[in-house]
Design a protein around this motif. Structure first.
Motif, short mmCIF file in Angstrom:
data_model
loop_
_atom_site.label_atom_id
_atom_site.label_comp_id
_atom_site.label_asym_id
_atom_site.label_seq_id
_atom_site.Cartn_x
_atom_site.Cartn_y
_atom_site.Cartn_z
N CYS A 178 0.69 -1.16 0.07
CA CYS A 178 0.06 -0.11 0.02
C CYS A 178 0.99 1.06 -0.03
CB CYS A 178 -0.90 0.18 1.10
SG CYS A 178 -2.04 1.36 1.25
N PRO A 179 0.74 2.32 -0.95
CA PRO A 179 1.51 3.33 -1.04
C PRO A 179 1.27 4.40 0.17
CG PRO A 179 -0.26 3.30 -2.49
CD PRO A 179 -0.38 2.02 -2.19
N LEU A 180 0.06 4.23 0.72
CA LEU A 180 -0.36 5.28 1.77
C LEU A 180 0.61 4.85 3.08
CD1 LEU A 180 -4.06 5.69 1.23
CD2 LEU A 180 -2.56 7.34 0.68
N VAL A 181 1.13 5.63 3.81
CA VAL A 181 1.65 5.69 5.11
C VAL A 181 0.75 5.89 6.09
CG1 VAL A 181 3.34 6.38 6.69
CG2 VAL A 181 3.80 6.36 4.20
N PHE A 182 -0.59 6.28 6.06
CA PHE A 182 -1.31 6.31 7.07
C PHE A 182 -2.74 6.25 6.63
CE2 PHE A 182 1.68 9.92 8.16
CZ PHE A 182 2.12 9.18 9.12
N PRO A 183 -2.78 4.87 5.95
CA PRO A 183 -4.34 4.37 5.43
C PRO A 183 -5.32 4.58 6.43
CG PRO A 183 -2.95 2.28 5.85
CD PRO A 183 -2.10 3.47 6.12
N GLN A 184 -5.37 4.22 7.80
CA GLN A 184 -6.45 4.51 8.45
C GLN A 184 -6.90 5.85 8.68
OE1 GLN A 184 -7.70 1.89 9.93
NE2 GLN A 184 -6.33 0.50 8.74
N GLU A 186 -6.41 8.33 5.73
CA GLU A 186 -6.77 8.74 4.56
C GLU A 186 -7.87 7.86 3.87
OE1 GLU A 186 -5.33 11.02 3.64
OE2 GLU A 186 -3.51 11.09 4.97
N LEU A 187 -8.11 6.60 4.05
CA LEU A 187 -8.95 5.81 3.22
C LEU A 187 -10.27 6.19 3.97
CD1 LEU A 187 -7.56 2.13 3.23
CD2 LEU A 187 -7.68 3.93 1.46
N PRO A 188 -10.74 6.50 5.16
CA PRO A 188 -12.06 6.96 5.58
C PRO A 188 -12.51 8.32 4.68
CG PRO A 188 -10.92 6.12 7.37
CD PRO A 188 -9.75 6.18 6.30
N MET A 189 -11.53 9.36 4.61
CA MET A 189 -11.68 10.37 3.70
C MET A 189 -12.05 10.32 2.42
SD MET A 189 -12.38 13.63 4.03
CE MET A 189 -11.54 14.00 5.44
N MET A 190 -11.36 9.28 1.78
CA MET A 190 -11.85 8.86 0.53
C MET A 190 -12.99 8.36 0.19
SD MET A 190 -8.02 7.40 -0.64
CE MET A 190 -8.42 7.49 -2.70
N VAL A 191 -13.39 7.36 1.03
CA VAL A 191 -14.81 6.76 0.89
C VAL A 191 -15.77 7.84 1.19
CG1 VAL A 191 -16.31 4.94 1.77
CG2 VAL A 191 -13.81 4.40 1.65
N ALA A 192 -15.64 8.69 2.12
CA ALA A 192 -16.59 9.79 2.44
C ALA A 192 -16.81 10.65 0.97
CB ALA A 192 -16.19 10.83 3.61
N THR A 193 -15.47 10.95 0.56
CA THR A 193 -15.54 11.78 -0.84
C THR A 193 -16.16 10.69 -2.06
OG1 THR A 193 -13.59 12.71 -0.57
CG2 THR A 193 -14.28 12.95 -2.70
N LEU A 194 -16.05 9.47 -2.10
CA LEU A 194 -16.83 8.66 -2.82
C LEU A 194 -18.51 8.66 -2.57
CD1 LEU A 194 -16.90 6.55 -5.31
CD2 LEU A 194 -16.76 4.89 -3.11
N ARG A 195 -18.88 8.79 -1.56
CA ARG A 195 -20.20 8.79 -1.24
C ARG A 195 -21.00 9.94 -1.42
NH1 ARG A 195 -24.46 6.10 1.59
NH2 ARG A 195 -22.99 4.28 2.40
#
Length: 307
Positions: A178-184, A186-195
């Motif tokens: 995974c290229p993200l150092v802090f996935p916990q 970053e990923l919630p923010m990306m899913v919120a943007t998707l929603r």
């Protein structure tokens, strides 16, 4: 459909605001279509510019009263099949058809991505941003185009899906890749943007299938999706890891693209001097053929970043 259409009433506040616009849009489109355009004789004593309401209804296979109500802006429901028939009769192009669906609040399949291909002008813009990494995403985080600097940063990240999709990779790639150092974080923010983007596409088969398949492939995505959080795209600071140069801290900025609805250019700027030096090394390695540091060398794969 046999000329019979079930009439049901809508009660949403957004529907009441859109109905007058829908009525005006249908009338304007009807007025520009002549009988000759649809293979009809012009007839005598025609005072109506374009087609009459009953002609649109007949050609579309719907009831005259139902179509009249629709064009009057009354709060009735329309199915995708009925709107498709009306769109064909009124000879709507892709943009007009999508506008019709939006005003009628009916989920629909967007145009295929091949119809939204990135043209040479837009590609030239993101190429000119080098050495800043740049990518073009649609609302689902499909990757539509990148520049070379983007590829420099994430060439070792695997590509498990087609079309390229950032969320699919981030939620299904092994943790070590995974290229993200802090996935916990970053990923919630990306899913919120998707929603937030999903709200404009509820019920569309392409979107529903994507979310269903990703939720099946990733329990963590399913968990985040169930939270229901929403967030806009915008400037973010992220830390990425690169196998050769280590961590690179970037600030992303999203720019909308006229003529490509819901697509955006995301540009990444190094956040500190160390990150600038590491980004510069990657570019120099590409343009000046600098050999990689001692070790396993460079693995060639497919790029990935997020905004």
């Amino acid at each position: 459909m046999g000329g019979v259409t079930t009439m049901t009433v809508q009660h949403t506040a957004s529907g009441s605001r859109r109905r007058p616009e829908l009525a005006a849009f249908l009338r304007s489109r009807r007025a520009r279509v002549t009988p000759a355009d649809v293979g009809m004789a012009p007839g005598l004593r025609r005072r109506t510019p374009g087609l009459r309401r009953e002609e649109v209804a007949t050609l579309s296979g719907v009831g005259v009263t139902w179509y009249t109500w629709l064009e009057q802006g009354r709060p009735i429901n329309a199915s995708a099949q009925v709107l498709d028939a009306i769109a064909r009769t009124l000879r709507l192009d892709r943009t007009e058809r999508e506008h019709l669906y939006h005003l009628a609040e009916v989920p629909h399949d967007p145009a295929p991505e091949t119809e939204r291909a990135v043209g040479p002008e837009v590609q030239g813009i993101i190429d000119a941003l080098d050495p800043l990494p740049a990518v073009i995403y649609n609302g689902r985080y499909d990757i539509l185009a990148t520049n070379a600097a983007y590829i420099d940063l994430f060439e070792e990240t695997p590509r498990p899906s087609d079309p390229w999709n950032v969320l699919w990779v981030l939620f299904t790639v092994p943790a070590a890749r995974c290229p993200l150092v802090f996935p916990q974080r970053e990923l919630p923010m990306m899913v919120a943007t998707l929603r937030a983007a999903y709200g404009r596409h509820v019920g569309e088969p392409v979107w529903e299938s994507f979310i269903r398949r990703l939720a099946h492939a990733s329990p963590y995505f399913a968990e985040l999706w169930e939270r229901g959080d929403v967030a806009p795209s915008g400037a973010r600071t992220k830390t990425f890891r690169h196998e050769e140069v280590g961590e690179i801290r970037m600030t992303s900025v999203s720019l909308s693209i006229i003529g490509m609805p819901e697509c955006r250019i995301v540009v990444y700027t190094p956040d500190d001097e160390e990150s600038r030096e590491r980004t510069a090394f990657l570019r120099a390695r590409r343009t000046e053929k600098i050999p990689p540091p001692a070790g396993d060398g460079i693995r060639t794969s497919v790029p990935l970043m997020s905004d």
